[in-house]
Structure formats: structure tokens, C-alpha cells
Write an enzyme that holds these catalytic residues in place. Structure first.
Site, PDB file in Angstrom:
ATOM      1  N   LYS A   1       0.831  -1.201   0.000  1.00  0.00           N
ATOM      2  CA  LYS A   1       0.000   0.000   0.000  1.00  0.00           C
ATOM      3  C   LYS A   1       0.867   1.254   0.000  1.00  0.00           C
ATOM      4  CE  LYS A   1      -3.888  -1.912   2.673  1.00  0.00           C
ATOM      5  NZ  LYS A   1      -4.954  -1.734   1.678  1.00  0.00           N
TER       6      LYS A   1
ATOM      7  N   ARG B   1     -10.605 -11.133   1.100  1.00  0.00           N
ATOM      8  CA  ARG B   1     -11.448 -12.186   0.512  1.00  0.00           C
ATOM      9  C   ARG B   1     -10.776 -13.567   0.610  1.00  0.00           C
ATOM     10  NH1 ARG B   1     -11.339  -8.844  -4.936  1.00  0.00           N
ATOM     11  NH2 ARG B   1     -11.076  -7.282  -3.312  1.00  0.00           N
TER      12      ARG B   1
END
Length: 593
Positions: free
Chosen positions: A274, A348
Site C-alpha cells: 500500500k 477475501r
């Protein structure tokens, strides 16, 4: 905080601070007795336009009276615009305005909320929502503060709230449970990642162990034996070991409701790193797991008659030497192979195995997952709503109803079959990202591939789990979104059984009330209905019966049940009509057998 209900009037009450709510430009003379007692102080404030009752407006007036130190006028806004959340916000605004004032005890007047024209289609009274906002606004995260700006007020937080109301106007126990559950979730989420590792999150879960909460934690070897390769693909880049946390709350019987909370205690993005800006907030990537622990705590403390299994697949997502690489392929617990194209789409991957595990081992009647899953959620909704997707319309409708009650708003998004094409991999069963287009829904569709036909709803809380500034009753930092939503959802789910328990409790027509010594049997009847499959089938079909819907949607009936006001129930024509419903009679007959 100690909450007391008092039958005193505003005029007779002795108070450190007396909170007086007002509607905008409506009945400025409502508290005439107090105004006379304080030498016309309230009238002068209205006459000078310093206060008009606008929503969220507050004015603190110091009073020269031996039994009354000060008045806090708070605006409720226009009577025609009254809603549950405006009441919460007014309560939050009122109590927040007393911050750093050294106030220890607050008395709240509620008589204006019971006057003619105050109509609220809700489960609780207006006073309840006002107090809820007031209590929620008082949360503070002070764990790392070694000093305060004002040492004199350091220990002077509001410790006592006296509500001038009837006993059944405020569901005090429910409020205490909900506010405490929210506080736990906020504390866990606000804690920095160096002090909230997967191990420490598992310790927080273990601390909830009680007679009705069982907790177990799967370690690395057990996780490997279960074949949770998708979850482990995220965990392998961190030196902190993963902890697969399982909580079982057994308050009822039958198949459980499963709640799965994403619990990535720090998300660096892994090798798909990130940007540095804002990365410090990635401690809140376990907000779903924190909310789940709050829900279990609340359900246990309120003794909700339902079984719940909670799963927190705790891990960090770090770019260590053993980190998963973009392009790697892993196998989930279901046997499905996943091509990982982006390691920052890790939530996920973790949830896929958690969903697969709970369905495999517990066969729940329905599953809800909560996750700070996608940045696309914030792009779509700002910071105002939870994205809701799932495979069961009834489950989503019930969550929407709980959302309307709590103002933890959900908005349903579609899961069209065409989205499956976005996730097709050339070399595996599925890939973990579907491209920039439809990122919010393709993330949810990925999860759908791991729940088979089990009723399931995904709640993407990425847009709402963190407040960048103070709001009226949710201070800056972790919001604990989902705690109030799911607790109210569970409460509504069991309200069918609670209402039936009350309906089926022996009735004495001559006196027009329920037999006092029979009231405790209501809970026994609820348990018997849960344990009898034949009866439970009728109960579930009764949910859609018009007579029953009328009862469930009647705020007066729900308030009477909350307050154990048996006389009020017996006098309500909708409730007595339900007693003669053929399905209720059928349940009654089976219970007698």
C-alpha cells in the site's frame, strides 16, 4: 456509567445538570415551572434568539439554586422531522457539550417526548433513542494517554445519568448491553497493531469465555490440517502466527447463525504494498472481527435465545521473506484453487476459508460476514453506508429492517451471474481480483463462490468502520459499525419467539391479564419451540402471517414486551387477535402434547 430511572418531575428534581430538550419553535414555555423557579432564565434565552430548539443546538445555563446547578437546553429540531437517529444525535450533542466541564451527574427530562404530536414508528420510545445517543457519545480511548490538558477533570467523567421517566420508557438493560458491546469493539479496533496482534486478539476472545460462550483457537498446524491454504497465503508474510478464533454462544437450540468477521490486525498490502499515506489506519482492518466479539459479548449479556458461531480468522498481511507472490496459486478449504493476482486483495482470501470452515463444521442456518473489504466501497458510498450483497433476499430484508432501526445503514448491491466472468482465471478455478470495474461487487461475488447454497450476506464496512472526525454520537476513530446492527438483527430474529412465548403464556380472561405466576414460563416455551422441529417450521411460516406482522411492527407491543408489561399486552387488540390465529392455536396444541 450508572443509569437510574426516576419518577420525579423536572421542577422537583435536584440535579448537577438538568437536560431540557426542546422542539424547534415549538412550546418555548413547555418547562414553565422550571422557568419560574430560575427567574425566567429560559424565556430570556428564547426571547433573545440565543436558543430556538434547532436540531443539535445546545445552551448551558448556570442557575443560582441550591438544588439545581445548571440547565442544558438541547434542540431536537422540528417536530415533523423527528426520527430515531435525530434523537440519538441530539442526545449525543447534549452530552458531548459537557465534555471537560467536570460534570459527574446528569439528569435528563423526557416529558416533552411524550406530549401530543410526538409520533415515532419505532421499537423503543423517543426517550430511549435520546439516551442511546447520549451514552454512545461518551466513549473515550485513553489507554495511551499519560496526562491530560486538565488534570482537575481527569477523573471527572459522567458517572451517573438520571432519567425522569416511567420505568418502561427506556429499555435500560438493552442500552447497557449495547453500549458496552460497542465500547469493546472500539477499544480493540483503536488499539495499535503492535498491541493488537493475532495472538492478542485471540486473548481478547478467550477473555469472553463464560458458561454460555465457548472459545477455541486453531493454531498454525491445525489450520494447515484443515486445508485452509487461502487464509495461510495471507499469513505467511508475517512473523506473527495466525490465530483462527472460534466462539460458540449457545443461548438457544437448533442450527446456529454464523457471523464471520475479517480480522487482519494490520494490512500493509503484502508484496502489493500500500502507499505510505494513511497506512497507519490499517490497524482497523480487523474491525469486522472486533465487531463480532462485541456482538457475542452483547448476545451473552442479554441472554438472547439463539445459537451463534463466530469466526475470526486473525492474521497480519505483511511483505516478509515468505510472503505470497502475485501469480501464486493456492487451494482453499473447499478444494477450489485461487490465482492470487494482488496480495492487497487479501480480505477475501481470509474470508473464503473462514466461510468454508463454518459451513463445513457447523452447517449454520444463515451466515453473515462483516469485512473492511474494498476501497471501492468508500468510492461508492463515501463514509455513509454499508454495502450489502448476498444470496438470500429474506435475510437481506431482515438486515435492512435492523439497519433502519439503528441507522447503521445498508444498501443492497447486485451480484449478477455475469460477475463470475470477471473472476475467471486461465490457470486456476478463480482469481482473487476482477479488475477495476465493479471492484465492490466482484469482491463479494468471490466470497459467494465459497458459501454454496447456505443463506449468506456480505457486509462491506470499509466505508464506515473508521471516523476521521467526531460525529454527534460516534467520536473520531473506530466506529464499531455492525455491532448495533447485528445485535438488533438478532433481537428482531428472536422477537418472533419472544412474542409467541408471551402469546402462549396462560391467559386469565376474568382478570384480563396474564397469570403473574405463569410469566416466567414464557422463556421455557421459547426453548421448547426451538427444540421441536415441527413447531419451529410453523413458527418460521408465521413470520409472514399478516396478524403476526402487525404485532411485530407495533412499537407499543414491542415496548410492552421489553418492559414485561403484561397488562398492556392483554389490552392490545392486535396482540389478542394473534392469540386466536390458527397457526398459534396449532403451536399451542403441539406444546400441550
Amino acid at each position: 456509567m450508572d443509569i437510574k430511572i426516576s419518577a420525579e418531575t423536572e421542577v422537583s428534581a435536584k440535579a448537577e445538570v438538568l437536560v431540557l430538550p426542546f422542539f424547534e419553535n415549538h412550546r418555548a414555555d413547555f418547562y414553565a415551572g422550571i422557568d419560574e423557579k430560575t427567574g425566567g432564565l429560559i424565556k430570556r434565552v428564547f426571547d433573545t434568539k440565543a436558543f430556538s430548539g434547532k436540531h443539535g443546538q445546545t445552551t448551558l445555563l448556570y442557575v443560582n439554586d441550591r438544588g439545581l446547578q445548571s440547565l442544558l437546553l438541547v434542540g431536537l429540531g422540528k417536530l415533523s422531522d423527528l426520527s430515531q437517529d435525530k434523537l440519538r444525535r441530539s442526545g449525543g450533542k447534549a452530552f458531548s457539550s459537557l465534555k471537560d466541564k467536570g460534570v459527574v451527574s446528569v439528569t435528563v427530562a423526557t416529558s416533552i417526548l411524550k406530549t401530543e404530536g410526538v409520533v415515532l414508528d419505532a421499537h423503543f420510545s423517543p426517550a430511549h433513542y435520546f439516551l442511546e445517543g447520549a451514552l454512545l457519545s461518551q466513549y473515550r480511548f485513553m489507554r495511551y494517554k499519560t496526562s491530560t490538558d486538565d488534570d482537575d477533570n481527569k477523573d471527572k467523567e459522567i458517572k451517573e445519568v438520571i432519567v425522569l421517566a416511567a420505568q418502561d420508557d427506556v429499555a435500560v438493560r438493552w442500552l447497557e448491553v449495547v453500549v458496552s458491546a460497542v465500547g469493546l469493539a472500539k477499544d480493540l479496533t483503536n488499539t495499535p497493531a503492535n498491541d493488537m496482534t493475532p495472538t492478542q486478539l485471540s486473548n481478547a476472545a478467550l477473555a469472553l469465555r463464560s458458561d454460555d460462550i465457548a472459545v477455541k483457537v486453531l493454531e498454525l498446524k491445525e489450520i494447515e490440517q484443515e486445508g485452509m491454504g487461502s487464509y495461510l497465503a495471507v499469513a505467511r508474510g508475517s512473523s506473527e502466527p495466525p490465530k483462527f478464533i472460534i466462539l460458540e454462544y449457545m443461548g438457544g437450540s437448533g442450527e446456529p447463525i454464523a457471523i464471520v468477521g475479517k480480522s487482519v490486525t494490520f494490512d500493509s498490502g503484502g508484496l502489493s504494498l500500500k502507499p505510505a499515506e494513511g497506512m497507519e489506519q490499517m490497524k482497523y482492518d480487523m474491525a469486522g472481527g472486533a465487531a463480532t466479539l462485541g456482538i457475542i459479548k452483547g448476545a451473552s449479556e442479554y441472554k438472547l435465545p439463539v445459537n451463534i458461531v463466530a469466526i475470526l480468522p486473525a492474521t497480519e498481511n505483511m511483505p516478509g521473506g515468505k510472503a505470497t507472490r502475485p501469480g501464486d496459486i493456492v487451494k482453499a478449504i473447499t478444494g477450489k484453487t485461487i490465482e492470487i493476482l494482488n496480495t492487497d486483495a487479501e480480505g477475501r482470501l481470509v474470508l473464503a476459508d473462514a466461510l468454508g470452515y463454518v459451513i463445513k463444521h457447523y452447517k449454520p442456518r444463515e451466515v453473515i460476514d462483516m469485512a473492511t473489504l474494498t476501497g471501492a466501497c468508500s468510492v461508492a458510498f463515501g463514509n455513509e453506508a454499508i454495502a450489502m450483497m448476498g444470496n438470500n433476499d429474506d435475510l437481506m430484508a431482515r438486515l435492512k429492517k435492523a439497519s433502519d432501526e439503528t441507522y447503521e445503514r445498508v444498501w443492497q448491491m447486485p451480484l449478477y451471474e455475469e460477475y463470475k466472468e470477471y473472476l475467471k482465471s486461465d490457470i486456476a478455478d478463480i482469481k482473487n481480483i476482477g479488475g477495476r470495474e465493479g471492484g465492490l461487487v466482484t469482491a463479494a461475488y468471490f466470497l459467494k463462490e465459497f458459501v454454496d447454497k447456505t443463506p449468506w450476506v456480505h457486509l462491506d464496512i470499509a466505508a464506515t468502520a473508521w471516523n476521521n472526525k467526531d460525529k454527534d454520537y460516534t467520536p473520531k476513530g473506530a466506529s464499531a459499525i455492525g455491532v448495533r446492527l447485528i445485535l438488533n438483527f438478532l433481537r428482531m430474529a428472536v422477537s418472533v419467539l419472544i412474542v409467541l412465548g408471551c402469546v402462549l403464556t396462560p391467559y386469565v380472561p376474568v382478570r384480563g391479564v396474564f397469570a403473574a405466576d405463569a410469566i416466567p414460563s414464557s422463556k421455557e416455551l421459547q426453548q421448547e419451540m426451538l427444540q421441536n422441529p415441527d413447531i419451529l417450521d410453523i413458527v418460521m411460516s408465521l413470520k409472514n402471517d399478516p396478524d403476526f406482522k402487525q404485532v411485530l411492527n407495533d412499537p407499543d407491543i414491542m415496548r410492552a414486551i421489553n418492559a414485561n408489561d403484561i397488562s398492556a399486552l392483554a389490552a392490545n387488540p392486535k396482540f389478542t387477535k394473534l392469540m386466536d390465529n390458527p397457526k398459534v392455536k396449532e403451536i399451542e396444541g403441539k406444546l400441550h402434547k
